[in-house]
Motif scaffolding. Structure first.
Motif, PDB file in Angstrom:
ATOM      1  N   ASP A 216      11.322  -1.812   1.507  1.00  0.00           N
ATOM      2  CA  ASP A 216      10.030  -1.152   1.190  1.00  0.00           C
ATOM      3  C   ASP A 216      10.076   0.268   1.454  1.00  0.00           C
TER       4      ASP A 216
ATOM      5  N   VAL B 186       4.141  -2.935  -3.318  1.00  0.00           N
ATOM      6  CA  VAL B 186       3.921  -3.773  -1.923  1.00  0.00           C
ATOM      7  C   VAL B 186       2.480  -4.178  -1.981  1.00  0.00           C
TER       8      VAL B 186
ATOM      9  N   ASP C  83      -2.179  -6.145   1.278  1.00  0.00           N
ATOM     10  CA  ASP C  83      -2.406  -6.885   2.539  1.00  0.00           C
ATOM     11  C   ASP C  83      -0.937  -6.960   3.220  1.00  0.00           C
ATOM     12  N   GLU C  84      -0.097  -6.680   2.717  1.00  0.00           N
ATOM     13  CA  GLU C  84       1.281  -6.399   3.378  1.00  0.00           C
ATOM     14  C   GLU C  84       1.782  -4.982   4.187  1.00  0.00           C
ATOM     15  N   ARG C  85       0.748  -4.291   3.876  1.00  0.00           N
ATOM     16  CA  ARG C  85       1.067  -2.762   4.354  1.00  0.00           C
ATOM     17  C   ARG C  85       0.352  -2.584   5.656  1.00  0.00           C
ATOM     18  N   ASP C  86       1.093  -1.696   6.158  1.00  0.00           N
ATOM     19  CA  ASP C  86       0.408  -1.442   7.664  1.00  0.00           C
ATOM     20  C   ASP C  86      -0.573  -0.697   7.431  1.00  0.00           C
TER      21      ASP C  86
ATOM     22  N   ARG D  70       8.431  -1.835  -3.129  1.00  0.00           N
ATOM     23  CA  ARG D  70       9.522  -2.956  -2.986  1.00  0.00           C
ATOM     24  C   ARG D  70      10.528  -2.774  -3.922  1.00  0.00           C
TER      25      ARG D  70
END
Length: 134
Positions: A55, A90, A93-96, A104
Motif C-alpha cells: 500500500d 485501499v 476503513d483500512e487506512r490510518d 494497493r
C-alpha cells in the motif's frame, strides 16, 4: 490451501520503486541510478519469492514495469524488476488516515538480483513460522 507457486508472508520489508523500461533492466540490476522519482510504500508488505503487494500513496499504472530495491530486516538491499498486476484504492476503513489516498499495488517479479529470491524465501519462512500464514 494456498494456490500460489511461492508461499507468502505479511511483514516489514523495505521497498523502493521507480518506473523502468525493459531494455534497462540489466543496467538497473547492475546498479544504475533510478530512472525517475523513487517511491517508498508503507512498510508492511505481503510478499513471497514470486511477487509482492504493498500500500502506498503513489499509483503506478497496471502493466507498468517497476524497478525495485528491496531489503529484508537486517539484510543488504537487492534489486529486481516486476510487472504491476493490479492497482486498487485501499478501502477507507483500512487506512490510518481516511483523508490520505492509498493504493494497493500487486507486483509479479520478472527478475531479482542474485540471492534476492533466496533472501525473500528465507524471510517468508521465518515469518510464517513465527506468525502463521499470511
Amino acid at each position: 490451501m494456498e494456490q500460489r507457486q511461492y508461499q507468502r508472508a505479511l511483514g516489514p520489508l523495505a521497498v523502493k520503486w521507480c518506473t523502468g523500461s525493459g531494455e534497462a533492466i540489466g543496467r538497473w540490476i547492475a546498479g544504475a541510478p533510478p530512472t525517475g522519482p523513487v517511491h517508498e510504500p508503507e512498510p508492511d508488505v505481503n510478499f513471497g519469492a514470486g511477487g509482492l503487494a504493498f500500500d502506498g500513496p503513489d499509483q503506478p499504472r497496471e502493466g507498468a514495469l517497476l524497478f525495485l530495491e528491496l531489503a529484508v530486516p537486517g539484510g543488504p538491499p537487492f534489486r529486481g524488476a516486476g510487472l504491476v498486476l493490479r492497482v486498487a484504492p485501499v478501502p477507507i476503513d483500512e487506512r490510518d488516515n481516511p483523508y490520505r489516498a492509498l493504493w494497493r499495488v500487486a507486483v509479479k517479479f520478472v527478475v531479482l538480483a542474485k540471492g534476492g529470491s533466496e533472501a525473500l524465501d528465507a524471510y517468508t519462512q521465518s515469518l510464517r513460522q513465527a506468525n502463521g500464514p499470511a
